[in-house]
Design a protein around this motif. Structure first.
Motif, PDB file in Angstrom:
ATOM      1  N   UNK A  64       0.828  -1.209   0.000  1.00  0.00           N
ATOM      2  CA  UNK A  64       0.000   0.000   0.000  1.00  0.00           C
ATOM      3  C   UNK A  64       0.861   1.258   0.000  1.00  0.00           C
ATOM      4  N   UNK A  65       2.067   1.145   0.540  1.00  0.00           N
ATOM      5  CA  UNK A  65       2.959   2.300   0.624  1.00  0.00           C
ATOM      6  C   UNK A  65       3.720   2.566  -0.667  1.00  0.00           C
ATOM      7  N   UNK A  66       3.633   1.649  -1.633  1.00  0.00           N
ATOM      8  CA  UNK A  66       4.370   1.841  -2.888  1.00  0.00           C
ATOM      9  C   UNK A  66       3.432   1.720  -4.089  1.00  0.00           C
ATOM     10  N   UNK A  86       4.377   8.655  -2.659  1.00  0.00           N
ATOM     11  CA  UNK A  86       5.776   9.071  -2.643  1.00  0.00           C
ATOM     12  C   UNK A  86       6.651   7.838  -2.464  1.00  0.00           C
ATOM     13  N   UNK A  87       7.626   7.671  -3.336  1.00  0.00           N
ATOM     14  CA  UNK A  87       8.524   6.523  -3.216  1.00  0.00           C
ATOM     15  C   UNK A  87       9.326   6.634  -1.922  1.00  0.00           C
ATOM     16  N   UNK A  96       9.148  14.645  -8.683  1.00  0.00           N
ATOM     17  CA  UNK A  96       8.929  14.844  -7.251  1.00  0.00           C
ATOM     18  C   UNK A  96       9.022  13.536  -6.465  1.00  0.00           C
ATOM     19  N   UNK A  97       9.422  12.475  -7.138  1.00  0.00           N
ATOM     20  CA  UNK A  97       9.565  11.191  -6.464  1.00  0.00           C
ATOM     21  C   UNK A  97       8.261  10.444  -6.269  1.00  0.00           C
ATOM     22  N   UNK A  98       7.220  10.837  -7.011  1.00  0.00           N
ATOM     23  CA  UNK A  98       5.927  10.160  -6.934  1.00  0.00           C
ATOM     24  C   UNK A  98       5.914   8.988  -7.915  1.00  0.00           C
ATOM     25  N   UNK A  99       5.387   7.856  -7.471  1.00  0.00           N
ATOM     26  CA  UNK A  99       5.337   6.664  -8.321  1.00  0.00           C
ATOM     27  C   UNK A  99       4.283   6.851  -9.411  1.00  0.00           C
TER      28      UNK A  99
END
Length: 367
Positions: free
Chosen positions: A228-230, A235-236, A346-349
């Motif tokens: 769920x966190x990835x 955000x990575x 921005x490091x968003x997956x």
């Protein structure tokens, strides 16, 4: 899809851990025809790895473990003769008797475990898919020898279709048998590599409350929480690893660029094959704010450096040299290699998956 589901004997690593004090003691006896004496290691399965819990020296083809601790049905392994003979069985909280033939691995008789009987029944039905794959693999070997690339491509497609059928069968089995420890084990050991999170959660939420004390249930819960966190739009998670020169490089240091976060290994054939396409992608877009951060699941520094050189990997390559026990693999819920996450500036997956050929068109639209 890149690999078959290995249900009978999956590839596992070995490490040690402490025993749960709430477990009860049971006796497991065994008689091995064709093998007189030698070391026997009893293992349980935790987080996809074999955990040694006891060992002894077998004499006169017989042995017994007197204090095996079992609370709920779970998969146990006897590793005999330094791994040359393996008995994999589902143990119930009962005393058990196992009879096996050293010269006929896979034909063990397990007495005292209803859960193992269910597991054997499942394997018999699943053998339909295994037999299909065996025939396809024979044809692939011949096509490879004849350098018949068109036939190989066609056979790969057939093989992938069989895997999909097998996954659907396991999904159906797990959902319909929601009180089964076998279903729980199969979901954790097989379906986590293939299902999207919503599908996996549906099966997880359908499991009966009676399974909630199983270590497999807890592992599945933790895996889902990690995934769920990835997910896309998240955000990575940031981390820092050392490159082959020993310089620490954080993922967040690459913001302001589109980044392909690649999880690979020098010993993994699919990773090595994908490195060729990574090179093409890097050369095509490196001048357009695109970069690659590659994490290698390595134990051997020399082998890792050799691959960096031979595969011409000119981007950031890192490793903590902990192999599949890397905390970074656990942070991202990586259970198979290779695997990829494409991040925006921005490091968003943006997208993720195990098939680079599928991801490349999704990446190219940003340039």
């Amino acid at each position: 899809m890149k690999k078959l589901i290995l249900i009978l004997i999956p590839f596992l690593l070995i490490f040690s851990c402490k025993t749960d004090k709430t477990e009860k003691d049971y006796l497991i006896k065994a008689y091995i025809t064709g093998y007189f004496d030698g070391e026997v290691v009893l293992n349980k399965v935790r987080n996809g790895k074999l955990v040694p819990i006891d060992s002894l020296h077998m004499k006169k083809s017989k042995f017994k473990f007197k204090h095996v601790k079992i609370t709920t049905p779970e998969m146990l392994w006897f590793v005999i003769d330094k791994g040359n003979f393996i008995i994999q069985f589902f143990a119930d909280p009962h005393d058990m008797q196992i009879n096996a033939d050293y010269n006929n691995q896979g034909k063990s008789e397990v007495q005292g475990s209803k859960t193992h009987a269910e597991y054997v029944s499942f394997l018999e039905n699943n053998s339909i898919f295994e037999n299909k794959q065996f025939k396809i693999n024979e044809q692939k070997d011949l096509a490879y020898l004849n350098n018949d690339t068109l036939l190989l491509k066609s056979l790969d497609s057939v093989s992938n279709s069989i895997v999909k059928e097998q996954i659907e069968y396991i999904k159906k089995y797990a959902y319909e048998n929601n009180k089964s420890y076998v279903s729980l084990y199969l979901t954790l050991s097989n379906l986590t590599d293939y299902l999207k999170l919503p599908e996996l959660e549906k099966i997880y939420n359908n499991f009966d409350d009676t399974l909630k004390t199983s270590p497999y249930y807890l592992e599945l819960r933790d895996f889902i929480m990690t995934k769920k966190n990835v997910q896309i739009g998240k955000q990575a998670p940031d981390f820092s690893l050392s490159d082959s020169a020993g310089t620490s490089v954080s993922l967040s240091s690459m913001q302001d660029k589109y980044v392909l976060l690649a999880f690979s290994a020098s010993w993994n054939g699919y990773s090595r094959k994908d490195n060729k396409n990574l090179n093409k992608l890097y050369k095509k877009f490196q001048a357009k704010d695109f970069d690659i951060y590659q994490v290698f699941a390595e134990n051997n520094m020399r082998q890792w450096k050799n691959v960096i050189k031979s595969d011409n990997l000119n981007w950031i390559t890192t490793s903590d040299l902990k192999g599949l026990d890397s905390e970074i693999l656990q942070l991202y819920g990586i259970r198979k290699l290779p695997y990829y996450f494409f991040l925006n500036k921005n490091g968003i997956i943006i997208t993720s998956g195990d098939d680079l050929n599928v991801l490349i068109p999704e990446i190219e639209i940003f340039f």
